[in-house]
Design an enzyme around this catalytic site. Structure first.
Site, PDB file in Angstrom:
ATOM      1  N   ASP A 232     -18.292  36.317  -1.840  1.00 53.19           N
ATOM      2  CA  ASP A 232     -18.918  37.575  -2.257  1.00 53.19           C
ATOM      3  C   ASP A 232     -20.346  37.274  -2.722  1.00 53.19           C
ATOM      4  OD1 ASP A 232     -18.724  36.400  -4.725  1.00 53.19           O
ATOM      5  OD2 ASP A 232     -17.883  38.151  -5.724  1.00 53.19           O
TER       6      ASP A 232
ATOM      7  N   LYS B 279     -13.930  39.178   4.170  1.00 53.37           N
ATOM      8  CA  LYS B 279     -13.877  38.802   2.750  1.00 53.37           C
ATOM      9  C   LYS B 279     -12.721  39.503   2.048  1.00 53.37           C
ATOM     10  CE  LYS B 279     -15.229  40.609  -0.845  1.00 53.37           C
ATOM     11  NZ  LYS B 279     -15.928  41.514  -1.754  1.00 53.37           N
TER      12      LYS B 279
END
Ligand code: SF4
Length: 207
Positions: free
Chosen positions: A135, A117
């Site tokens: 997220d 991420k």
């Protein structure tokens, strides 16, 4: 959610100029800020990085006494681990890339504290690499709207989002969905009464 166009248009209406809320001037500042943002708000990270980057260069960070670094970044949580990560990242960037952040996913993901991420956020912001970083906000919104299943992990959600939305939308939609989750479709008390997606929303129907 069947009507993807409606979702895209609504995000554009609410957050037409969505960008990363982490503040940075230099490429390595973004990388470090994203590492610090794990389990922490962008607002708190911005407070910490303002002090850190105004006092120290990347080289100085790489050589900084770990206790001094820990004290500065303490408000972001898990600061002993994050201080270690930051020093290692600074050393590695200086040694391998002259202090620059490279457009190299394999290298970035090999750095401590840098996961998939983080890498997506960095590559899309610095190099316009199409990426759909997932997220906690993107994950929650995706599940509520039925874009992903309740038990999907972040890797699965990312794949599903990439499949459902055009590649040129990924990076911007990531920022828009973060803001949508942070300010509108909030974890507790989402603004369902004022939401144009109510009819399409799985979560709302359940409620
Ligand atoms: S209706 Fe509520 S839960 Fe559904 S997307 Fe809108 S704010 Fe989120």
């Amino acid at each position: 959610m069947k009507n993807k166009e409606k979702f895209i248009n609504y995000l554009d209406e609410l957050f037409p100029d969505a960008i990363c809320e982490l503040q940075y001037h230099l490429d390595y500042e973004l990388l470090i800020a994203v590492v610090l943002s794990a389990q922490c708000t962008d607002k708190r990270v911005n407070m910490v990085t303002k002090e850190l980057f105004s006092k120290y260069t990347l080289k100085e960070i790489s050589e900084l006494d770990i206790k001094i670094l820990e004290n500065i970044i303490r408000p972001v949580g898990t600061y002993t681990r994050k201080a270690m990560y930051i020093k290692e990242i600074a050393k590695s960037l200086l040694m391998n890339y002259d202090g620059k952040v490279p457009n190299n996913r394999e290298y970035l993901e090999s750095l401590p504290g840098v996961g998939h991420k983080t890498c997506n956020v960095v590559l899309s912001n610095l190099f316009n690499v199409p990426a759909f970083a997932v997220d906690t906000h993107v994950s929650r919104v995706s599940k509520r709207l039925g874009l992903a299943k309740e038990n999907d992990d972040v890797a699965k959600i990312e794949k599903k989002l990439m499949k459902q939305f055009p590649i040129e939308k990924w990076s911007k939609m990531h920022h828009q969905m973060v803001l949508f989750g942070r300010y509108h479709c909030k974890s507790i008390h989402p603004n369902c009464m004022d939401c144009s997606l109510r009819e399409d929303c799985k979560y709302k129907k359940v409620k």
